[in-house]
Write a protein that holds these residues in place. Structure first.
Motif, PDB file in Angstrom:
ATOM      1  N   PRO A  45       0.874  -1.181   0.049  1.00 36.77           N
ATOM      2  CA  PRO A  45       0.023  -0.022  -0.047  1.00 36.77           C
ATOM      3  C   PRO A  45       0.789   1.153  -0.049  1.00 36.77           C
ATOM      4  N   PRO A  46       0.450   2.372  -0.785  1.00 42.33           N
ATOM      5  CA  PRO A  46       1.116   3.481  -0.718  1.00 42.33           C
ATOM      6  C   PRO A  46       1.164   3.967   0.715  1.00 42.33           C
ATOM      7  N   LEU A  47       2.571   4.767   1.022  1.00 43.85           N
ATOM      8  CA  LEU A  47       2.396   5.400   2.238  1.00 43.85           C
ATOM      9  C   LEU A  47       2.084   6.909   1.930  1.00 43.85           C
ATOM     10  N   LEU A  48       1.446   7.830   3.014  1.00 45.95           N
ATOM     11  CA  LEU A  48       1.266   9.165   2.848  1.00 45.95           C
ATOM     12  C   LEU A  48       2.414  10.015   3.163  1.00 45.95           C
ATOM     13  N   GLN A  49       2.918  10.873   2.096  1.00 41.76           N
ATOM     14  CA  GLN A  49       3.979  11.924   2.508  1.00 41.76           C
ATOM     15  C   GLN A  49       3.539  12.952   1.483  1.00 41.76           C
ATOM     16  N   ASP A  50       4.470  13.675   1.468  1.00 40.23           N
ATOM     17  CA  ASP A  50       4.889  14.970   0.600  1.00 40.23           C
ATOM     18  C   ASP A  50       5.304  14.368  -0.838  1.00 40.23           C
ATOM     19  N   ILE A  51       4.546  14.628  -1.688  1.00 39.52           N
ATOM     20  CA  ILE A  51       5.206  14.202  -2.988  1.00 39.52           C
ATOM     21  C   ILE A  51       6.376  15.160  -3.570  1.00 39.52           C
ATOM     22  N   PRO A  52       7.391  14.640  -4.043  1.00 41.19           N
ATOM     23  CA  PRO A  52       8.540  15.739  -4.276  1.00 41.19           C
ATOM     24  C   PRO A  52       7.792  16.539  -5.403  1.00 41.19           C
ATOM     25  N   ARG A  53       8.338  17.918  -5.185  1.00 37.39           N
ATOM     26  CA  ARG A  53       7.965  18.704  -5.972  1.00 37.39           C
ATOM     27  C   ARG A  53       9.002  19.354  -7.045  1.00 37.39           C
ATOM     28  N   THR A  54      10.135  18.504  -7.310  1.00 39.05           N
ATOM     29  CA  THR A  54      11.211  18.902  -8.175  1.00 39.05           C
ATOM     30  C   THR A  54      10.580  18.790  -9.590  1.00 39.05           C
ATOM     31  N   SER A  55       9.525  18.124 -10.092  1.00 39.40           N
ATOM     32  CA  SER A  55       9.055  17.888 -11.331  1.00 39.40           C
ATOM     33  C   SER A  55       7.479  18.219 -11.151  1.00 39.40           C
TER      34      SER A  55
ATOM     35  N   PRO B  27       7.334   7.927   3.844  1.00 40.45           N
ATOM     36  CA  PRO B  27       7.031   9.430   4.399  1.00 40.45           C
ATOM     37  C   PRO B  27       8.275   9.826   4.988  1.00 40.45           C
ATOM     38  N   ASP B  28       8.187  11.510   5.028  1.00 34.87           N
ATOM     39  CA  ASP B  28       9.264  12.432   5.698  1.00 34.87           C
ATOM     40  C   ASP B  28       9.138  12.038   7.059  1.00 34.87           C
ATOM     41  N   PRO B  29      10.308  12.018   8.083  1.00 33.03           N
ATOM     42  CA  PRO B  29      10.025  11.991   9.393  1.00 33.03           C
ATOM     43  C   PRO B  29       9.136  13.057   9.919  1.00 33.03           C
ATOM     44  N   ILE B  30       8.299  12.615  10.866  1.00 30.97           N
ATOM     45  CA  ILE B  30       7.288  13.820  11.799  1.00 30.97           C
ATOM     46  C   ILE B  30       8.373  14.764  12.214  1.00 30.97           C
TER      47      ILE B  30
ATOM     48  N   THR C 120     -11.197  12.668   9.195  1.00 32.72           N
ATOM     49  CA  THR C 120      -9.915  12.835   9.921  1.00 32.72           C
ATOM     50  C   THR C 120      -8.874  13.019   8.803  1.00 32.72           C
ATOM     51  N   GLY C 121      -8.021  13.727   9.082  1.00 29.37           N
ATOM     52  CA  GLY C 121      -7.114  14.068   8.067  1.00 29.37           C
ATOM     53  C   GLY C 121      -5.889  15.291   8.531  1.00 29.37           C
ATOM     54  N   PHE C 122      -5.062  15.570   7.739  1.00 25.16           N
ATOM     55  CA  PHE C 122      -4.028  16.594   7.887  1.00 25.16           C
ATOM     56  C   PHE C 122      -3.685  17.168   6.720  1.00 25.16           C
ATOM     57  N   ALA C 123      -3.156  18.576   6.932  1.00 26.25           N
ATOM     58  CA  ALA C 123      -2.366  19.210   6.084  1.00 26.25           C
ATOM     59  C   ALA C 123      -1.245  19.787   6.433  1.00 26.25           C
ATOM     60  N   ARG C 124       0.061  19.674   5.528  1.00 20.02           N
ATOM     61  CA  ARG C 124       1.180  20.043   6.334  1.00 20.02           C
ATOM     62  C   ARG C 124       1.998  21.119   5.356  1.00 20.02           C
ATOM     63  N   PRO C 125       2.845  21.911   5.923  1.00 16.86           N
ATOM     64  CA  PRO C 125       3.521  23.071   5.166  1.00 16.86           C
ATOM     65  C   PRO C 125       4.074  22.468   3.819  1.00 16.86           C
ATOM     66  N   GLY C 126       3.869  23.241   2.659  1.00 17.27           N
ATOM     67  CA  GLY C 126       4.214  23.038   1.433  1.00 17.27           C
ATOM     68  C   GLY C 126       3.607  21.839   0.715  1.00 17.27           C
ATOM     69  N   SER C 127       2.320  21.541   1.207  1.00 13.14           N
ATOM     70  CA  SER C 127       1.707  20.293   0.429  1.00 13.14           C
ATOM     71  C   SER C 127       0.330  21.063   0.082  1.00 13.14           C
ATOM     72  N   MET C 128      -0.335  20.674  -0.806  1.00 16.84           N
ATOM     73  CA  MET C 128      -1.635  21.079  -1.368  1.00 16.84           C
ATOM     74  C   MET C 128      -2.476  19.964  -1.310  1.00 16.84           C
TER      75      MET C 128
ATOM     76  N   GLU D 214      -3.549   2.220   4.531  1.00 17.74           N
ATOM     77  CA  GLU D 214      -3.603   3.647   4.406  1.00 17.74           C
ATOM     78  C   GLU D 214      -4.468   4.482   5.511  1.00 17.74           C
ATOM     79  N   ALA D 215      -5.530   3.777   5.862  1.00 20.59           N
ATOM     80  CA  ALA D 215      -6.505   4.457   6.909  1.00 20.59           C
ATOM     81  C   ALA D 215      -5.598   4.403   8.276  1.00 20.59           C
ATOM     82  N   GLU D 216      -5.296   3.318   8.150  1.00 20.73           N
ATOM     83  CA  GLU D 216      -4.269   3.092   9.858  1.00 20.73           C
ATOM     84  C   GLU D 216      -3.252   4.187   9.591  1.00 20.73           C
ATOM     85  N   LEU D 217      -2.717   4.289   8.806  1.00 19.04           N
ATOM     86  CA  LEU D 217      -1.598   5.157   8.735  1.00 19.04           C
ATOM     87  C   LEU D 217      -2.051   6.553   8.911  1.00 19.04           C
ATOM     88  N   VAL D 218      -3.338   7.036   8.209  1.00 25.04           N
ATOM     89  CA  VAL D 218      -3.700   8.321   8.347  1.00 25.04           C
ATOM     90  C   VAL D 218      -3.733   8.633   9.973  1.00 25.04           C
ATOM     91  N   GLN D 219      -4.385   7.746  10.724  1.00 23.91           N
ATOM     92  CA  GLN D 219      -4.806   7.840  12.143  1.00 23.91           C
ATOM     93  C   GLN D 219      -3.602   7.933  12.635  1.00 23.91           C
TER      94      GLN D 219
END
Length: 691
Positions: free
Chosen positions: A35-45, A57-60, A102-110, A374-379
């Motif tokens: 399953p895919p992990l939740l993280q910020d997708i690289p924005r270089t492209s 994912p990036d470290p919290i 339930t969810g989250f939004a982090r700096p640098g993400s959309m 994925e749902a467990e990872l979100v929680q």
């Protein structure tokens, strides 16, 4: 990334596109990957491949200073009005329009919150931004940098689908005045100007800085796309940490929509701000630009995670995206319960889906997501982000009182001077009208026989000048909408606007009164004394000020132009009927019409003052030999039943001034009620959140 159709085994193909070159088609989901992990997708492209969703994912980390991490857990919203959804208005109250989100939004993400109509996407966005309507009740937990706190002023921006802009200003002027009204007094003017220039450059508005905003349908004005960029630039002046957008692609063509999404992605990346927006759907060209995705249906979360991971999630549930179909069209076609059947592409071989009810598909997708890792990872990430307390965001401050009043006054002066329909059209029509009235009642003379004609000329002049004031109502409605928007965004205050608008209107009303008085006064042949003429000007000026206050008050309660103009015209006609010319004062029924309505007609005091200005102390020679002179005031009383104890002319002017101020007070009350409702909405939202 474009979807490819699977074969009979339900597989799916993905065309991976890199910055270098395209690779041949290869099956990605033939063997289900982890399953895919939740993280910020690289924005270089600009274009992303599905493999990005599989990275760790990036470290919290704790939120850094100048950033905002928003986390919400088990957010439920109930409302008695359907939350703005027409299909839910008739439902029995209370109605759950958002269920345990339930969810989250982090700096640098959309984060893109997507769903069909009545899915709860706008309710979720308004819950996070503190913009819920009064009929809504919020339950759950919302944390900003680990703290349960309201969003401080200046740290966030909420962009509506269509923002009100001052169409008579240029792009640079609009941004300049907005910067002065938003940014605190402690910030030097040079830095405010540099922010304006930075936003102009960031939104690619350099070629439009000298163009007036105008209407989108008029030649020479800004297009919808350009107005959208200007709206974003206005909100980015305060450098917000959180940017909420409600349907940012609303009313735009597909190319403009893609460019807006790309701009928002760039803002999130370069400014490290947290972008949260709602979308009805995204085009196939905008799909690769999406970062985090939240799919909602009937208030329930169907998917939350990287946008590319949604393709795998739906494929694992047995609903792979057909070849060459827009992924968002595929998602919304499955989760929209208003559809009787799920649309399918017959060429892709998905004949089995055509007979499945959308409610059954939705239950399958919900169960698949809730049971997935994925749902467990979100929680898990929500818990970790909630525990990582970062800096407490504080209000950036407000500009000073004198700065606000000065900016609002000058901005209103510029707008009134450039808006042809505000005063210039009114001046043109009034000058033509007074010219017509003056020639019709030309040189009436000063005999006793001229009393009736002079009285009629004064009444016609005052009444029709008041009626012509209605031509400025549409421009006033636009200004009121701007003020409502700025009050909601806490950029200005009620008393500041009322005082500034009154100051700005005085020069225009004086010019209007002087021009109309000069034409009518001397053509009719009233007493050629300077003091009497100036009283005539002051009296008409007060009438214009009252009409402006009346129209602004109606504009605050009836913001639609047609309805407001009908209401204004009806009130004026009623006041004219009670002014004592069409129906004599003694003939009016005492209850209601005489007391109190006739005393509320400003035409009564205006006409009484003008007639006193003309006839007090004036006598006419008697037609009977050796008879004493006839008093003009007695003749006036006999002809029109004017009261014996008529108020003095300056008392009438004082009453007119009080009425002009009184209508401004009513406007303030309307704005204050709106402001109180807005503040109550924010407080009740936070109180219900804590409960």
């Amino acid at each position: 990334a474009k979807g490819g159709g699977g074969g009979g085994g339900g597989g799916r193909e993905i065309l991976e596109i890199d910055n270098a070159a395209a690779e041949p088609l290869k099956p990605v989901f033939a063997t289900p990957p982890p399953p895919p992990l939740l993280q910020d997708i690289p924005r270089t492209s600009v274009i992303f491949s599905p493999s990005n969703a599989m990275e760790a994912p990036d470290p919290i980390k704790k939120p850094e200073k100048g950033s905002a991490t928003l986390v919400w857990r088990d957010v439920t919203v109930t409302t008695t009005g359907g939350g703005g959804c027409k299909r839910q208005v008739e439902a029995a109250p209370p109605t759950k329009v958002l269920k345990s989100s339930t969810g989250f939004a982090r700096p640098g993400s959309m984060l893109s919150i997507m769903g069909s109509a009545c899915s709860g996407k706008n309710i979720l966005l308004k819950s996070l931004a503190g913009q819920l309507p009064n009929s809504a009740k919020l339950y759950g937990e919302i944390r900003l940098n680990g703290f349960q706190q309201p969003l401080p002023h200046g740290t966030y921006a909420y962009v509506r689908p269509e923002e009100e802009l001052i169409e008579s200003l240029t792009v640079r002027e609009h941004l300049y005045y907005s910067a002065l009204l938003q940014l605190p007094s402690r910030l030097p003017l040079s830095k405010k100007l540099s922010r304006v220039d930075a936003c102009i450059s960031e939104m690619d508005l350099e070629e439009l800085v000298s163009i007036r905003i105008g209407c989108s349908h008029k030649t020479g004005g800004l297009s919808r796309f350009e107005r959208k960029r200007l709206s974003l630039a206005v909100h980015m002046l305060s450098c917000p940490y959180l940017l909420f957008l409600e349907e940012p692609t609303y009313g735009l063509d597909s190319l403009a929509g893609v460019l807006v999404i790309a701009t928002l992605r760039k803002l999130a990346s370069t400014r490290q701000c947290t972008v949260i927006m709602t979308m009805q759907q995204a085009t196939s060209h905008a799909w690769p630009l999406l970062d985090q995705l939240c799919l909602l249906s009937n208030g329930t979360t169907v998917y939350f995670g990287p946008s590319k991971g949604a393709l795998e999630q739906f494929a694992n549930a047995g609903f792979p995206c057909p070849r060459l179909q827009n992924p968002t069209d595929h998602f919304l076609g499955l989760i929209d319960t208003s559809l009787d059947h799920v649309n399918s592409d017959e060429e892709s071989g998905d004949q089995m889906l055509s007979q499945i009810e959308s409610s059954a598909v939705l239950r399958t997708l919900e169960a698949t997501f809730q049971a997935s890792s994925e749902a467990e990872l979100v929680q898990s990430l929500v818990v970790q982000l909630s525990e990582n307390e970062g800096p407490v965001l504080e209000s950036t401050g407000h500009p000073g009182l004198l700065i606000c009043i000065s900016v609002l006054t000058w901005r209103s002066c510029v707008s009134m001077g450039r808006e042809f329909g505000y005063y210039w059209l009114r001046l043109l029509l009034s000058a033509v009208l007074t010219l017509c009235i003056g020639t019709m009642y030309f040189n009436l003379g000063h005999s006793v026989d001229s009393v009736r004609g002079r009285t009629a000329a004064v009444f016609v002049t005052i009444s029709f000048l008041g009626l012509l004031s209605i031509v400025g109502f549409p421009a006033m409605v636009k200004e009121v909408k701007i003020v409502y928007q700025e009050i909601a965004q806490r950029q200005t205050g009620v008393s500041k606007f009322i005082f500034a608008n009154m100051l700005a209107s005085i020069p225009f009303l004086l010019v209007l009164a002087f021009v109309c008085s000069s034409i009518s006064y001397f053509l009719i042949g009233l007493h050629p004394m300077f003091t009497l003429f100036m009283y005539f000007v002051i009296n008409i000026f007060m009438c214009f000020a009252i009409m402006d206050g009346l129209m602004m008050f109606i504009a605050t309660i009836l913001p639609k132009v047609f309805e407001g103009m009908v209401a204004t015209l009806s009130i004026q006609i009623l006041m004219l009927l009670l002014a004592g010319y069409f129906r004599l004062a003694d003939d009016l029924p005492k209850p209601v019409w005489t007391y109190p309505i006739s005393y509320l007609s400003f035409y009564t005091y205006s006409i009484q003052g003008l007639l006193q200005n003309e006839y007090v102390g004036v006598t006419f020679p008697s037609t009977i030999p050796k008879a004493p002179p006839i008093s003009a005031q007695v003749t006036l009383q006999n002809a029109f039943q004017a009261p014996d104890t008529m108020l003095g002319k300056w008392v009438n002017v004082l009453i007119l001034a009080v009425m002009a101020i009184g209508y401004r007070v009513l406007v303030s009350v309307s704005f204050l009620l709106f402001q109180a409702v807005t503040l109550y909405k924010h407080k009740s939202l936070r109180r219900s959140q804590v409960e």
